[in-house]
Design an enzyme around this catalytic site. Structure first.
Site, PDB file in Angstrom:
ATOM      1  N   PRO A 113       4.869  28.756 -39.337  1.00 43.21           N
ATOM      2  CA  PRO A 113       4.670  29.385 -37.957  1.00 43.21           C
ATOM      3  C   PRO A 113       5.912  29.658 -37.242  1.00 43.21           C
ATOM      4  O   PRO A 113       6.911  28.663 -37.424  1.00 43.21           O
ATOM      5  CB  PRO A 113       3.800  28.478 -37.359  1.00 43.21           C
ATOM      6  N   ASN A 114       6.025  30.660 -36.674  1.00 39.53           N
ATOM      7  CA  ASN A 114       7.261  31.147 -36.001  1.00 39.53           C
ATOM      8  C   ASN A 114       8.440  31.523 -36.679  1.00 39.53           C
ATOM      9  O   ASN A 114       9.420  31.973 -36.070  1.00 39.53           O
ATOM     10  CB  ASN A 114       7.443  29.982 -34.658  1.00 39.53           C
ATOM     11  N   ARG A 161      14.730  33.769 -32.332  1.00 47.61           N
ATOM     12  CA  ARG A 161      14.121  32.694 -31.862  1.00 47.61           C
ATOM     13  C   ARG A 161      14.983  31.357 -31.679  1.00 47.61           C
ATOM     14  O   ARG A 161      15.621  31.167 -32.618  1.00 47.61           O
ATOM     15  CB  ARG A 161      13.107  32.281 -32.829  1.00 47.61           C
ATOM     16  N   TYR A 210      18.149  27.570 -34.291  1.00 46.62           N
ATOM     17  CA  TYR A 210      18.081  28.131 -35.650  1.00 46.62           C
ATOM     18  C   TYR A 210      18.993  29.065 -36.214  1.00 46.62           C
ATOM     19  O   TYR A 210      18.814  29.343 -37.268  1.00 46.62           O
ATOM     20  CB  TYR A 210      16.573  28.617 -35.682  1.00 46.62           C
ATOM     21  N   ASN A 262       9.391  25.461 -45.645  1.00 47.01           N
ATOM     22  CA  ASN A 262       9.485  25.000 -44.288  1.00 47.01           C
ATOM     23  C   ASN A 262       8.240  25.342 -43.446  1.00 47.01           C
ATOM     24  O   ASN A 262       7.938  26.442 -43.294  1.00 47.01           O
ATOM     25  CB  ASN A 262      10.629  25.940 -43.954  1.00 47.01           C
ATOM     26  N   ALA A 269       6.288  23.874 -37.225  1.00 39.28           N
ATOM     27  CA  ALA A 269       5.610  22.669 -36.655  1.00 39.28           C
ATOM     28  C   ALA A 269       4.540  21.882 -37.379  1.00 39.28           C
ATOM     29  O   ALA A 269       4.044  20.970 -37.019  1.00 39.28           O
ATOM     30  CB  ALA A 269       5.345  23.296 -35.211  1.00 39.28           C
ATOM     31  N   HIS A 274       5.008  18.465 -38.843  1.00 38.57           N
ATOM     32  CA  HIS A 274       4.844  17.268 -37.762  1.00 38.57           C
ATOM     33  C   HIS A 274       3.346  16.864 -37.615  1.00 38.57           C
ATOM     34  O   HIS A 274       2.959  15.892 -36.832  1.00 38.57           O
ATOM     35  CB  HIS A 274       5.554  17.012 -36.627  1.00 38.57           C
ATOM     36  N   ASP A 334      -1.926  17.115 -48.059  1.00 39.61           N
ATOM     37  CA  ASP A 334      -2.955  17.069 -49.144  1.00 39.61           C
ATOM     38  C   ASP A 334      -2.928  18.026 -49.961  1.00 39.61           C
ATOM     39  O   ASP A 334      -3.032  17.900 -51.148  1.00 39.61           O
ATOM     40  CB  ASP A 334      -4.409  16.885 -48.392  1.00 39.61           C
ATOM     41  N   GLU A 382      11.331  20.149 -49.323  1.00 38.45           N
ATOM     42  CA  GLU A 382      11.149  20.381 -47.846  1.00 38.45           C
ATOM     43  C   GLU A 382      12.473  20.981 -47.064  1.00 38.45           C
ATOM     44  O   GLU A 382      13.518  20.266 -47.477  1.00 38.45           O
ATOM     45  CB  GLU A 382      10.613  19.187 -47.295  1.00 38.45           C
ATOM     46  N   HIS A 429      14.359  22.351 -43.626  1.00 39.52           N
ATOM     47  CA  HIS A 429      14.408  22.646 -42.204  1.00 39.52           C
ATOM     48  C   HIS A 429      15.706  23.214 -41.668  1.00 39.52           C
ATOM     49  O   HIS A 429      16.726  22.733 -42.273  1.00 39.52           O
ATOM     50  CB  HIS A 429      13.901  21.261 -41.307  1.00 39.52           C
ATOM     51  N   LEU A 430      15.877  24.315 -41.071  1.00 38.45           N
ATOM     52  CA  LEU A 430      17.103  24.950 -40.616  1.00 38.45           C
ATOM     53  C   LEU A 430      17.885  23.807 -39.708  1.00 38.45           C
ATOM     54  O   LEU A 430      18.960  23.511 -39.886  1.00 38.45           O
ATOM     55  CB  LEU A 430      16.790  26.173 -39.829  1.00 38.45           C
ATOM     56  N   SER A 431      17.232  23.240 -38.641  1.00 44.02           N
ATOM     57  CA  SER A 431      17.580  22.204 -37.850  1.00 44.02           C
ATOM     58  C   SER A 431      17.640  20.911 -38.347  1.00 44.02           C
ATOM     59  O   SER A 431      16.792  20.405 -39.225  1.00 44.02           O
ATOM     60  CB  SER A 431      16.815  22.548 -36.543  1.00 44.02           C
ATOM     61  N   ARG A 490      16.581  15.593 -33.282  1.00 44.80           N
ATOM     62  CA  ARG A 490      15.979  16.505 -32.126  1.00 44.80           C
ATOM     63  C   ARG A 490      14.913  15.487 -31.441  1.00 44.80           C
ATOM     64  O   ARG A 490      14.948  14.028 -31.550  1.00 44.80           O
ATOM     65  CB  ARG A 490      15.306  17.563 -32.811  1.00 44.80           C
ATOM     66  N   ARG A 496       9.492  15.191 -33.938  1.00 43.10           N
ATOM     67  CA  ARG A 496       9.953  16.143 -35.001  1.00 43.10           C
ATOM     68  C   ARG A 496      10.423  15.071 -36.103  1.00 43.10           C
ATOM     69  O   ARG A 496      10.657  15.592 -36.897  1.00 43.10           O
ATOM     70  CB  ARG A 496      11.009  17.141 -34.484  1.00 43.10           C
TER      71      ARG A 496
HETATM   72  C1  DQA Z   1      11.723  23.942 -38.259  1.00 44.66           C
HETATM   73  C2  DQA Z   1      11.886  22.345 -37.215  1.00 44.66           C
HETATM   74  C3  DQA Z   1      10.617  22.359 -36.768  1.00 44.66           C
HETATM   75  O1  DQA Z   1      10.355  21.103 -35.954  1.00 44.66           O
HETATM   76  C4  DQA Z   1      10.027  23.483 -35.829  1.00 44.66           C
HETATM   77  O2  DQA Z   1       8.793  23.262 -35.307  1.00 44.66           O
HETATM   78  C5  DQA Z   1      10.326  24.648 -36.372  1.00 44.66           C
HETATM   79  C6  DQA Z   1      11.257  25.043 -37.246  1.00 44.66           C
HETATM   80  C7  DQA Z   1      13.252  23.999 -38.787  1.00 44.66           C
HETATM   81  O3  DQA Z   1      13.387  24.799 -39.779  1.00 44.66           O
HETATM   82  O4  DQA Z   1      14.128  23.461 -38.148  1.00 44.66           O
HETATM   83  O5  DQA Z   1       9.603  25.688 -36.313  1.00 44.66           O
HETATM   84  O6  DQA Z   1      11.158  23.544 -39.355  1.00 44.66           O
END
Ligand code: DQA
Length: 148
Positions: A10-11, A18, A23, A74, A77, A80, A87, A98, A100-102, A107, A111
């Site tokens: 998502p997002n 964003r 990010y 990735n 959210a 978390h 599963d 896995e 994550h950009l950040s 943080r 997270r």
């Molecule tokens: C994220 C980190 C997550 O906490 C956040 O909800 C995202 C992006 C990252 O790529 O840093 O949507 O997965």
């Protein structure tokens, strides 16, 4: 079979606009193109999927069986919160990395927990878009060990 599934949650479709201070300014399309290029160098192909819906991400993981040799995820959210995603990854037994950009550990506390991490080969976070390419390298090394 040599296709890697690059799965974004998502997002992440909003990357580029964003919260660029968190990010970066690289769009998802740019990340996916870079993944395709790197995969080619490593003699793999990639299929890129993005969804804002938990069930669709789960369906994509289920459908990965017999189609993809590895998954780079990735989960945004859902990382978390989603026991269902955890599963699904555990069920298909496909090597998963896995991303994550950040740096999620630097943080907010909510997270810091990842439901994806326990069912992944490893986690790469904090390196922005480069993390996807590092994940691909790591996956390729893992897969080549299996092939040896
Ligand atoms: C994220 C980190 C997550 O906490 C956040 O909800 C995202 C992006 C990252 O790529 O840093 O949507 O997965």
């Amino acid at each position: 079979m040599s296709d890697i599934l690059v799965l974004n949650g998502p997002n992440l479709n909003l990357l580029g606009t964003r919260q660029p201070e968190v990010y970066g300014s690289t769009t998802l399309a740019m990340i996916e193109d870079a993944c395709r290029d790197r995969a080619q160098t490593l003699r793999y192909t990639v299929t890129c999927v993005q969804s804002n819906h938990e069930g669709e991400l789960i369906d994509a993981i289920h459908a990965a069986r017999g189609r993809h040799v590895g998954i780079i995820i990735n989960a945004g959210a859902y990382t978390h919160s989603s026991i269902a995603l955890m599963d699904a990854i555990a069920s298909v037994e496909i090597p998963t990395v896995e991303v994550h950009l950040s740096n999620i550990h630097a943080r907010e506390e909510f997270r810091h927990r990842s439901y994806i991490a326990p069912v992944s080969l490893g986690q790469i976070c904090g390196f922005g878009a480069t993390g996807y390419l590092l994940a691909m390298e790591a996956l390729a090394v893992h897969l080549s060990k299996g092939a040896a």
